[in-house]
Design a protein around this motif. Structure first.
Motif, PDB file in Angstrom:
ATOM      1  N   VAL A 204     -21.656 -46.304 148.436  1.00  0.00           N
ATOM      2  CA  VAL A 204     -21.358 -47.013 147.356  1.00  0.00           C
ATOM      3  C   VAL A 204     -20.141 -46.709 146.500  1.00  0.00           C
ATOM      4  O   VAL A 204     -20.295 -45.312 145.986  1.00  0.00           O
ATOM      5  CB  VAL A 204     -22.292 -47.160 146.433  1.00  0.00           C
ATOM      6  CG1 VAL A 204     -22.103 -48.246 145.410  1.00  0.00           C
ATOM      7  CG2 VAL A 204     -23.711 -47.811 147.008  1.00  0.00           C
ATOM      8  N   GLY A 205     -18.965 -47.508 146.430  1.00  0.00           N
ATOM      9  CA  GLY A 205     -17.965 -46.939 145.424  1.00  0.00           C
ATOM     10  C   GLY A 205     -18.043 -47.794 144.220  1.00  0.00           C
ATOM     11  O   GLY A 205     -18.479 -49.081 144.224  1.00  0.00           O
ATOM     12  N   ILE A 206     -17.751 -47.118 143.157  1.00  0.00           N
ATOM     13  CA  ILE A 206     -17.976 -47.847 141.892  1.00  0.00           C
ATOM     14  C   ILE A 206     -16.380 -47.452 141.203  1.00  0.00           C
ATOM     15  O   ILE A 206     -16.206 -46.156 140.970  1.00  0.00           O
ATOM     16  CB  ILE A 206     -18.954 -47.296 140.788  1.00  0.00           C
ATOM     17  CG1 ILE A 206     -20.373 -47.712 141.544  1.00  0.00           C
ATOM     18  CG2 ILE A 206     -18.801 -47.795 139.531  1.00  0.00           C
ATOM     19  CD1 ILE A 206     -21.610 -47.227 140.637  1.00  0.00           C
ATOM     20  N   VAL A 234     -19.427 -42.933 145.099  1.00  0.00           N
ATOM     21  CA  VAL A 234     -18.240 -42.402 144.905  1.00  0.00           C
ATOM     22  C   VAL A 234     -17.585 -43.133 143.660  1.00  0.00           C
ATOM     23  O   VAL A 234     -17.633 -44.357 143.693  1.00  0.00           O
ATOM     24  CB  VAL A 234     -17.207 -42.600 145.827  1.00  0.00           C
ATOM     25  CG1 VAL A 234     -15.815 -42.224 145.793  1.00  0.00           C
ATOM     26  CG2 VAL A 234     -17.913 -42.295 147.204  1.00  0.00           C
ATOM     27  N   ILE A 235     -17.382 -42.324 142.645  1.00  0.00           N
ATOM     28  CA  ILE A 235     -16.975 -43.193 141.567  1.00  0.00           C
ATOM     29  C   ILE A 235     -15.236 -42.896 141.646  1.00  0.00           C
ATOM     30  O   ILE A 235     -14.668 -41.672 141.701  1.00  0.00           O
ATOM     31  CB  ILE A 235     -17.181 -42.240 139.987  1.00  0.00           C
ATOM     32  CG1 ILE A 235     -18.834 -42.289 139.958  1.00  0.00           C
ATOM     33  CG2 ILE A 235     -16.718 -42.938 138.861  1.00  0.00           C
ATOM     34  CD1 ILE A 235     -19.608 -43.247 139.918  1.00  0.00           C
ATOM     35  N   ILE A 236     -14.583 -44.145 141.575  1.00  0.00           N
ATOM     36  CA  ILE A 236     -13.148 -44.291 141.608  1.00  0.00           C
ATOM     37  C   ILE A 236     -12.727 -44.307 140.137  1.00  0.00           C
ATOM     38  O   ILE A 236     -12.786 -45.257 139.755  1.00  0.00           O
ATOM     39  CB  ILE A 236     -12.700 -45.331 142.460  1.00  0.00           C
ATOM     40  CG1 ILE A 236     -13.676 -45.059 143.985  1.00  0.00           C
ATOM     41  CG2 ILE A 236     -11.196 -45.231 142.730  1.00  0.00           C
ATOM     42  CD1 ILE A 236     -13.375 -46.152 144.816  1.00  0.00           C
ATOM     43  N   ILE A 274     -18.592 -51.908 147.419  1.00  0.00           N
ATOM     44  CA  ILE A 274     -17.752 -51.668 146.368  1.00  0.00           C
ATOM     45  C   ILE A 274     -17.811 -52.505 144.961  1.00  0.00           C
ATOM     46  O   ILE A 274     -18.001 -53.591 145.193  1.00  0.00           O
ATOM     47  CB  ILE A 274     -16.272 -51.700 146.862  1.00  0.00           C
ATOM     48  CG1 ILE A 274     -15.903 -50.845 148.024  1.00  0.00           C
ATOM     49  CG2 ILE A 274     -15.163 -51.563 145.779  1.00  0.00           C
ATOM     50  CD1 ILE A 274     -15.330 -51.829 149.096  1.00  0.00           C
ATOM     51  N   TYR A 275     -18.049 -51.741 143.972  1.00  0.00           N
ATOM     52  CA  TYR A 275     -18.480 -52.405 142.514  1.00  0.00           C
ATOM     53  C   TYR A 275     -17.132 -52.052 142.000  1.00  0.00           C
ATOM     54  O   TYR A 275     -16.801 -50.771 141.595  1.00  0.00           O
ATOM     55  CB  TYR A 275     -19.794 -51.712 142.067  1.00  0.00           C
ATOM     56  CG  TYR A 275     -20.184 -52.703 140.881  1.00  0.00           C
ATOM     57  CD1 TYR A 275     -21.200 -53.531 140.803  1.00  0.00           C
ATOM     58  CD2 TYR A 275     -19.812 -52.163 139.566  1.00  0.00           C
ATOM     59  CE1 TYR A 275     -21.490 -54.094 139.656  1.00  0.00           C
ATOM     60  CE2 TYR A 275     -19.893 -52.659 138.354  1.00  0.00           C
ATOM     61  CZ  TYR A 275     -21.220 -53.644 138.522  1.00  0.00           C
ATOM     62  OH  TYR A 275     -21.320 -54.391 137.253  1.00  0.00           O
ATOM     63  N   ILE A 276     -16.860 -53.171 141.334  1.00  0.00           N
ATOM     64  CA  ILE A 276     -15.382 -53.096 140.527  1.00  0.00           C
ATOM     65  C   ILE A 276     -15.605 -53.928 139.140  1.00  0.00           C
ATOM     66  O   ILE A 276     -15.996 -54.919 139.366  1.00  0.00           O
ATOM     67  CB  ILE A 276     -14.141 -53.547 141.423  1.00  0.00           C
ATOM     68  CG1 ILE A 276     -12.852 -53.240 140.425  1.00  0.00           C
ATOM     69  CG2 ILE A 276     -14.155 -54.757 141.739  1.00  0.00           C
ATOM     70  CD1 ILE A 276     -11.581 -53.232 141.239  1.00  0.00           C
ATOM     71  N   ASN A 277     -15.038 -52.942 138.074  1.00  0.00           N
ATOM     72  CA  ASN A 277     -14.971 -53.786 136.892  1.00  0.00           C
ATOM     73  C   ASN A 277     -13.970 -53.123 136.090  1.00  0.00           C
ATOM     74  O   ASN A 277     -13.628 -51.899 136.383  1.00  0.00           O
ATOM     75  CB  ASN A 277     -16.478 -53.771 136.010  1.00  0.00           C
ATOM     76  CG  ASN A 277     -16.457 -54.407 134.867  1.00  0.00           C
ATOM     77  OD1 ASN A 277     -15.806 -55.233 134.527  1.00  0.00           O
ATOM     78  ND2 ASN A 277     -17.570 -53.888 134.106  1.00  0.00           N
ATOM     79  N   SER A 278     -13.374 -53.619 135.023  1.00  0.00           N
ATOM     80  CA  SER A 278     -12.505 -53.145 134.259  1.00  0.00           C
ATOM     81  C   SER A 278     -12.915 -53.107 132.753  1.00  0.00           C
ATOM     82  O   SER A 278     -12.155 -52.571 132.039  1.00  0.00           O
ATOM     83  CB  SER A 278     -10.972 -53.417 134.593  1.00  0.00           C
ATOM     84  OG  SER A 278     -10.861 -54.658 134.177  1.00  0.00           O
ATOM     85  N   ILE A 279     -13.439 -54.112 132.296  1.00  0.00           N
ATOM     86  CA  ILE A 279     -13.890 -54.614 131.008  1.00  0.00           C
ATOM     87  C   ILE A 279     -14.825 -53.518 130.335  1.00  0.00           C
ATOM     88  O   ILE A 279     -15.869 -53.365 130.979  1.00  0.00           O
ATOM     89  CB  ILE A 279     -14.443 -56.014 130.707  1.00  0.00           C
ATOM     90  CG1 ILE A 279     -13.330 -57.186 131.093  1.00  0.00           C
ATOM     91  CG2 ILE A 279     -14.885 -56.054 129.494  1.00  0.00           C
ATOM     92  CD1 ILE A 279     -13.399 -58.619 131.028  1.00  0.00           C
ATOM     93  N   ALA A 280     -14.616 -53.062 129.117  1.00  0.00           N
ATOM     94  CA  ALA A 280     -15.675 -52.123 128.230  1.00  0.00           C
ATOM     95  C   ALA A 280     -15.437 -52.805 127.032  1.00  0.00           C
ATOM     96  O   ALA A 280     -14.285 -53.197 126.512  1.00  0.00           O
ATOM     97  CB  ALA A 280     -15.499 -50.762 128.593  1.00  0.00           C
TER      98      ALA A 280
END
Ligand code: CP
Length: 351
Positions: A204-206, A234-236, A274-280
């Motif tokens: 799993v990629g995050i 795998v933290i990207i 692959i889990y992708i997010n950019s908002i925090a």
């Protein structure tokens, strides 16, 4: 004249070519998970604040129930008729509020919705504790989204009805992460098997920030319940300081093997999910973290890999992926409705 030029056909709800495969997989998921509804009784009349409250079995049983709701909509009964849900969203939302409200209504219940705290006593300085005391008189369940991590805990002090955390600042978003797990298990129902063969385990990629993104925080906690199926996470992220204090240690102690890379392309070819997010949510506003890490149809993806995103998306997830088999983010969002139906019904079941 104008309509002749438009494609006015309704789109298939599953945004990939072979939707019958999805129906088959949902049914496979239902048969692969043995039914043990007693594990759902443990959720009855409880608050839902953190992914930490769940067990491997309670997650699997929720997913099985969600798959049943999704597969057999015509068999739906209305167990929540006469029950009232309050959705209090003190922070913007498209999916979470509307899917909770749709879920409740599909089960027969009625809804009262607050989308602007300025229309409540909060504008006059009323405390969350007092507002929660009033909610007790008006409803059977509360769903709360709030910028502040402690708001949900403050309401619990006064509530005698269950509250569901629909996102508390940067802390957690447990029902989003349950929906993420539902997407993963319907993609590969075999992953629900505790005695999973080594060659079936997934990488799993995050792409994101585990300390500051609530969806990622909750998802990692759920992965720790299912560490038997994960070969590597795998933290990207190019930054160095991406875990909160003790977070990585807690996850690794559950058996997860966690690595990190700063490059978006270095490991993509190996990753199954692959889990992708950019908002925090940082302070009083949203910020886009890791938004320079982008996926598009030209990214070097493993052919049978899937991409998940909690949405709303920004430039990090290019629309060119929408019509590819990697697009599982729309299926993930759709599944959240059925997952929330399963959860809400379980909260109100009497043991
Ligand atoms: N995934 C999610 O929380 O989306 P919303 O902000 O639209 O609720």
């Amino acid at each position: 004249m104008v309509t002749e030029k438009l494609d006015i056909r309704l789109r298939n709800p599953i945004p990939i070519k072979d939707s019958s495969l999805h129906v088959t997989k949902l049914k496979k998921l239902i048969t692969t998970i043995e039914e043990h509804p007693d594990h759902l009784l443990g959720l009855s009349n409880r608050h839902v604040v953190s992914a930490r409250q769940f067990t491997t079995e309670s997650v699997l049983q929720l997913i099985r129930l969600a798959a049943n709701y999704e597969s057999f909509p015509l068999f739906l009964s209305r167990p929540l008729a006469g029950k009232i849900l309050i959705t209090a969203f003190y922070e913007p939302s498209t999916r979470t509020r509307l899917s909770f409200e749709s879920a409740w209504q599909q089960l027969g219940g009625d809804i009262m919705s607050i989308t602007d705290p300025a229309t409540t006593g909060m504008a006059k300085g009323e405390s969350l504790e007092d507002i929660a005391e009033m909610f007790n008189n008006y409803c059977d369940v509360v769903v709360l989204r709030d910028t502040h991590e402690d708001s949900v805990y403050r309401m619990i002090n006064s509530l005698i009805v269950p509250i569901v955390n629909a996102g508390n600042g940067i802390d957690e978003h447990p029902t989003q992460a349950l929906a993420d797990m539902y997407a993963i298990f319907r993609w590969r129902p075999i992953l629900t098997r505790l005695n999973l063969p080594e060659e079936q385990k997934i990488k799993v990629g995050i792409i994101g920030n585990p300390s500051q993104m609530r969806t990622v925080r909750s998802l990692l906690l759920f992965f720790s319940l299912f560490s038997y199926m994960v070969k590597e996470i795998v933290i990207i992220n190019p930054d160095n300081d991406i875990f909160s204090e003790g977070q990585r240690e807690e996850l690794e102690s559950s058996g997860l093997y966690i690595t990190k890379t700063g490059s978006i392309t270095e490991r993509l070819r190996e990753l199954d999910v692959i889990y992708i997010n950019s908002i925090a949510w940082i302070g009083d506003t949203y910020e886009r973290l890791t938004s320079d890490l982008k996926l598009s149809k030209d990214s070097p993806l493993k052919p049978d890999s899937i991409i998940l995103h909690p949405l709303a998306r920004g430039k990090e997830l290019d629309v060119s992926l929408d019509k590819t088999p990697h697009n599982w983010y729309f299926i993930q969002a759709r599944g959240a409705l059925f997952l929330r139906m399963a959860l809400l019904n379980s909260l109100l079941k009497t043991p």
